[in-house]
Design a protein around this motif. Sequence first.
Motif: not given
Length: 154
Positions: A93-99, A136-150
């Motif tokens: 899923w991370f790779a797909l969001s980066l793509a 790269l920045v958008a993907t990392l921010a998106f996944w940081a939000w996913l983890f922080s929001a639970g």
Amino acid sequence: MSDPIPGSAAPQATPPQFYTPQPNGRVRPTSPHLQIWRWHVTMLGSILHRITGAGLVGGLVLVALWLGALAFGPEAYDTFAALAGSPLGLIVWFALSLAGFYHLASGVRHLIWDTGAGLTPKGASTLTTATLVFALVATLAFWAWLFSAGKVTL
């Protein structure tokens, strides 16, 4: 006798560097390839745009499987969710969001180029670098939000 001009049918002893004799006797430029061309960021951007486009088709298959799991009931959905939430599933899923973020930014880059802007070598390199950084920045921010929001946990 001097060497003929490339493309002429006049015979010559040895073709100049990067030219290839053809069966009809003419000498033509050798097709550019990796041994001749120096890598630059716009080449990387073009290749990544094609790869991410193909990868996103694979993502559509995963979305179809998710919808199929929903249609087949709770047991099928739980199995899909367990696989998708596993460490390997999260990498996919991370790779797909980066793509997805890269392909989006690359599409915007192409729209900018379609207007005639940013077509100089420096402008094209700058835009391509910006798409890479954005993805790269958008993907990392998106996944940081996913983890922080639970929404996602390990």
